[in-house]
Design an enzyme around this catalytic site. Structure first.
Site, short mmCIF file in Angstrom:
data_model
loop_
_atom_site.label_atom_id
_atom_site.label_comp_id
_atom_site.label_asym_id
_atom_site.label_seq_id
_atom_site.Cartn_x
_atom_site.Cartn_y
_atom_site.Cartn_z
N TYR A 162 0.83 -1.21 0.00
CA TYR A 162 0.00 0.00 0.00
C TYR A 162 0.86 1.25 0.00
O TYR A 162 0.64 2.18 -0.78
CB TYR A 162 -0.91 -0.03 1.22
CG TYR A 162 -1.80 1.18 1.38
CD1 TYR A 162 -2.93 1.34 0.59
CD2 TYR A 162 -1.54 2.14 2.36
CE1 TYR A 162 -3.76 2.44 0.75
CE2 TYR A 162 -2.37 3.23 2.54
CZ TYR A 162 -3.48 3.37 1.73
OH TYR A 162 -4.31 4.46 1.89
N LYS A 166 1.08 4.19 -2.95
CA LYS A 166 0.77 5.59 -2.67
C LYS A 166 1.96 6.50 -2.95
O LYS A 166 1.80 7.63 -3.42
CB LYS A 166 0.30 5.75 -1.23
CG LYS A 166 -1.07 5.15 -0.95
CD LYS A 166 -2.17 5.80 -1.76
CE LYS A 166 -3.55 5.37 -1.31
NZ LYS A 166 -4.63 6.01 -2.10
#
Length: 257
Positions: A162, A166
């Protein structure tokens, strides 16, 4: 134009992905309160209908349009629906994101299909959404806002896929800002810990007691978790004339963490 008038969005048309719940819902409602007509999108029509109903109840304009943010074809249809309904598209918020199955993982223990799912939702969807939005905005201009995360900065134990996605989305934001200037501004907003449904699922904070315990471990200088409205306020700023000389930036809204 007075300073407060620069935060108004009257006459603008916004699309918000992942708008059925949590941060996306707050963003959509905030944009509508600032005067924009809003197309709310996610995969669950019933959630979208509820958000649109709230906007209508407050005197705003909204269209609920279900779409999968990881599908280019569905994003194209979403953008077309915005233009067909409201006549134009001037604001696009790439908010859809998160951990698809709600399971944090170490990078070295992440299966390829799980890694691909993270990249598809948190990076590729941002790229596709920005391309679709830019094509509709064209020379008329507008603002694209990507919802990033505090997890994009520094090491992320058990959250590596994740965080990597990002961080890449932040890089994408910077490059798009240069490619699309001066007509279209592109910025990112990186929320800190906000106990949404996906957050609670991932962190195991399904009770107030567990949330308070985690809050003490995190050590947020402002002494509280963020609210979805904290992010909505930042989006309104980034979408409005108040930020007309801001592009290629990532605004960290994290309570100081």
């Amino acid at each position: 134009m007075g300073i407060l008038d620069k935060f108004r969005l009257d006459g603008e048309v916004a699309v918000v992905t992942g708008a059925g719940k949590g941060i996306g819902r707050a963003i959509a409602i905030g944009l509508a309160e600032a005067g924009a007509s809003v197309v709310v999108s996610s995969r669950t029509q019933s959630d979208l209908d509820a958000v649109a109903a709230d906007i209508h109840a407050n005197g705003g304009e909204a269209l609920a349009f279900a779409a999968d943010a990881t599908s280019n074809d569905e994003l194209e249809k979403l953008a077309e629906a915005a233009v067909a309904t409201f006549g134009k598209l001037t604001i696009w918020v790439n908010n859809a994101g998160g951990i698809p199955d709600g399971t944090p993982r170490y990078l070295t223990r992440t299966a390829e299909e799980n890694f691909d799912a993270q990249i598809a939702l948190n990076l590729k969807a941002v790229w596709m959404g920005a391309k679709v939005a830019a094509a509709k905005m064209a020379d008329a201009g507008g603002a694209i806002i990507n919802i990033s995360s505090r997890s994009a900065y520094g090491p992320q134990v058990k959250n590596g896929p994740y965080g990597a996605a990002k961080a890449a989305a932040n890089s994408l934001t910077s490059t798009l800002a240069v490619e699309l200037a001066p007509a279209i501004r592109v910025n990112a907003i990186a929320p800190g810990p906000i106990p949404t449904e996906n957050f609670d699922e991932c962190m195991g904070t399904d009770t107030d007691e567990k949330r308070e315990k985690l809050l003490g471990m995190i050590g947020i200088p402002m002494g509280r978790y963020g609210d979805p409205e904290d992010i909505a306020s930042a989006v309104v700023f980034m979408a409005s004339p108040a930020s007309s000389w801001v592009t290629g930036q990532c605004l960290y809204v994290t309570g100081g963490r």
